[in-house]
Design a protein around this motif. Structure first.
Motif, PDB file in Angstrom:
ATOM      1  N   ASP A  26       0.779  -1.309   0.022  1.00 57.68           N
ATOM      2  CA  ASP A  26       0.191   0.078  -0.011  1.00 57.68           C
ATOM      3  C   ASP A  26       0.749   1.107   0.075  1.00 57.68           C
ATOM      4  O   ASP A  26       0.334   2.330  -0.738  1.00 57.68           O
ATOM      5  N   TYR A  55      -1.905   5.983  13.601  1.00 55.89           N
ATOM      6  CA  TYR A  55      -2.087   6.246  12.054  1.00 55.89           C
ATOM      7  C   TYR A  55      -0.884   7.251  11.817  1.00 55.89           C
ATOM      8  O   TYR A  55      -0.499   7.952  12.712  1.00 55.89           O
ATOM      9  N   HIS A  69      -3.081  10.414   2.400  1.00 55.72           N
ATOM     10  CA  HIS A  69      -3.301   8.866   2.770  1.00 55.72           C
ATOM     11  C   HIS A  69      -2.953   8.607   4.012  1.00 55.72           C
ATOM     12  O   HIS A  69      -1.742   8.975   4.566  1.00 55.72           O
ATOM     13  N   TYR A  70      -3.807   7.920   4.739  1.00 58.68           N
ATOM     14  CA  TYR A  70      -3.683   7.623   6.397  1.00 58.68           C
ATOM     15  C   TYR A  70      -3.771   6.351   6.236  1.00 58.68           C
ATOM     16  O   TYR A  70      -4.357   5.456   5.798  1.00 58.68           O
ATOM     17  N   PHE A  71      -2.334   5.687   7.167  1.00 60.63           N
ATOM     18  CA  PHE A  71      -2.297   4.293   7.233  1.00 60.63           C
ATOM     19  C   PHE A  71      -2.459   4.088   8.756  1.00 60.63           C
ATOM     20  O   PHE A  71      -1.930   4.613   9.573  1.00 60.63           O
ATOM     21  N   TYR A  89      -0.401  -3.480  11.007  1.00 61.39           N
ATOM     22  CA  TYR A  89      -1.204  -2.806   9.636  1.00 61.39           C
ATOM     23  C   TYR A  89      -2.516  -3.154   9.697  1.00 61.39           C
ATOM     24  O   TYR A  89      -2.731  -4.434   9.591  1.00 61.39           O
ATOM     25  N   MET A  92      -5.853   1.353   5.199  1.00 59.19           N
ATOM     26  CA  MET A  92      -5.518   2.870   4.696  1.00 59.19           C
ATOM     27  C   MET A  92      -6.847   3.428   4.242  1.00 59.19           C
ATOM     28  O   MET A  92      -7.729   2.735   4.041  1.00 59.19           O
ATOM     29  N   GLN A  94      -8.034   7.307   2.082  1.00 51.76           N
ATOM     30  CA  GLN A  94      -7.068   8.481   1.449  1.00 51.76           C
ATOM     31  C   GLN A  94      -8.380   9.656   1.521  1.00 51.76           C
ATOM     32  O   GLN A  94      -9.653   9.629   1.554  1.00 51.76           O
TER      33      GLN A  94
END
Length: 102
Positions: A26, A55, A69-71, A89, A92, A94
């Motif tokens: 990703d 995050y 984009h947020y992970f 993880y 994500m 966006q």
């Protein structure tokens, strides 16, 4: 002692897990920089720890599509050493340029 030294060896990703492999895919799908993820991981983990978040944001200026984009990660600690934080993880999200972020 600096803040980074406080977290040495306490913030970890499981590099052999499926969640890390998905994160790597990703991240590289959207990151337009040249640095490999392995060079950025320590900074990413330290930033999340210092901000006390689960995050991090890949800023739109560093993404291929011009979106933030947020992970997201789930944080767990092993019973053997509760000071260690392992980041798994989760996925994500966006946001386009026109959307407000908080």
């Amino acid at each position: 002692m600096n803040r980074k030294a406080i977290y040495d060896d306490l913030l970890q990703l499981d590099y052999f897990s499926d969640s890390y492999l998905t994160f790597e895919e990703d991240f590289h799908r959207y990151y337009k920089g040249v640095d490999p993820l392995t060079f950025l991981v320590d900074d990413i983990l330290l930033t999340m720890a210092l901000k006390q978040t689960n995050y991090f944001r890949l800023h739109k200026t560093k993404s291929r599509d011009g979106a933030d984009h947020y992970f997201y990660f789930k944080i767990r600690s092993p019973k053997e050493n509760p000071k260690v934080r392992i980041y798994d993880y989760q996925g994500m999200d966006q946001r386009k340029n026109s959307e407000k972020t908080t």
